[in-house]
Design an enzyme around this catalytic site. Structure first.
Site, PDB file in Angstrom:
ATOM      1  N   PRO A  44     -90.397  70.523  28.618  1.00 49.79           N
ATOM      2  CA  PRO A  44     -89.762  71.686  29.261  1.00 49.79           C
ATOM      3  C   PRO A  44     -90.546  72.367  30.380  1.00 49.79           C
ATOM      4  O   PRO A  44     -90.963  73.516  30.267  1.00 49.79           O
ATOM      5  CB  PRO A  44     -89.531  72.624  28.084  1.00 49.79           C
ATOM      6  N   CYS A  45     -90.679  71.675  31.494  1.00 48.37           N
ATOM      7  CA  CYS A  45     -91.352  72.264  32.653  1.00 48.37           C
ATOM      8  C   CYS A  45     -90.550  73.430  33.233  1.00 48.37           C
ATOM      9  O   CYS A  45     -91.107  74.253  33.955  1.00 48.37           O
ATOM     10  CB  CYS A  45     -91.634  71.209  33.712  1.00 48.37           C
TER      11      CYS A  45
END
Length: 163
Positions: free
Chosen positions: A124-125
Site C-alpha cells: 500500500p504505497c
C-alpha cells in the site's frame, strides 16, 4: 512467468506472477508501465488475486493474504516491507517511514523506493502522504490514490490522522 488482465474500479489491472508469487500489479497508465515480457497470459491463474481484490474494493477486506515476490534491491525491499506494515485506514509520511527505517534524512530515497513499488494496492504505497498530510505523487495518478484512501477511510468515530 504468467500474467492476467483484471477489471477494477481503477481501470484494467495487469497482474504478473512467477513461481514465488506476485511480482507486479500495474494500472493502464502506470508511470513506468508494466515490463514488456510478462510471459503467457493466463487469467485463470489469478483467481485468488481477483477474489481478494474484489473483496477489498467492496470494503470487505482490509489485508491481503497472497504470496508476494516484488523485485528490487535490499533498500527497496525494506521500504516495501514498511509499507505493508501501515495499517488499513492509516497514513504515514515519507519522513516517518525514513525515521522508522533508521534514516530520518532519507525521505527522498524512501519516496523513490515507494515510487518503484511494483505491487500497487497490495503493497500500500498509496498510504504514504506528504509531511503536511497532502497527497503527493502516485505512479497510478493522484485520483487513484485519493480513491484508495477514501475506500480505506475509517469511520469518523475511529478517525485518527486523516489525509
Amino acid at each position: 512467468m504468467r500474467h492476467a488482465l483484471l477489471p477494477s474500479p481503477l481501470g484494467e489491472l495487469t497482474l504478473a506472477r512467477d513461481e514465488r508469487g506476485l511480482v507486479g500489479l500495474w494500472y493502464p497508465d502506470h508511470r513506468g508501465g508494466a515490463p514488456a515480457d510478462l510471459g503467457v497470459r493466463d487469467d485463470a491463474a489469478f483467481g485468488d488475486v481477483a477474489a481478494q481484490l474484489g473483496e477489498y474494493f467492496a470494503g470487505e477486506r482490509t489485508a491481503f493474504d497472497l504470496p508476494l515476490a516484488p523485485r528490487g534491491d535490499a533498500f527497496d525491499q525494506r521500504v516495501w516491507a514498511a509499507l505493508r506494515a501501515i495499517p488499513h485506514g492509516a497514513v504515514r509520511s515519507y519522513g516517518e517511514l525514513a525515521r522508522d527505517l533508521g534514516g530520518p534524512g532519507h525521505a527522498q530515497a524512501v519516496g523513490a523506493a515507494n515510487g518503484r513499488n511494483p505491487l500497487s494496492v497490495l503493497v500500500p504505497c498509496h498510504r504514504v502522504v506528504g509531511a503536511d498530510g497532502t497527497l503527493t505523487g502516485y505512479a497510478g495518478g493522484l485520483w487513484r490514490k485519493r480513491f484508495l484512501l477514501s475506500l480505506e477511510e475509517p469511520a469518523p468515530e475511529a478517525a485518527g490522522r486523516l489525509f
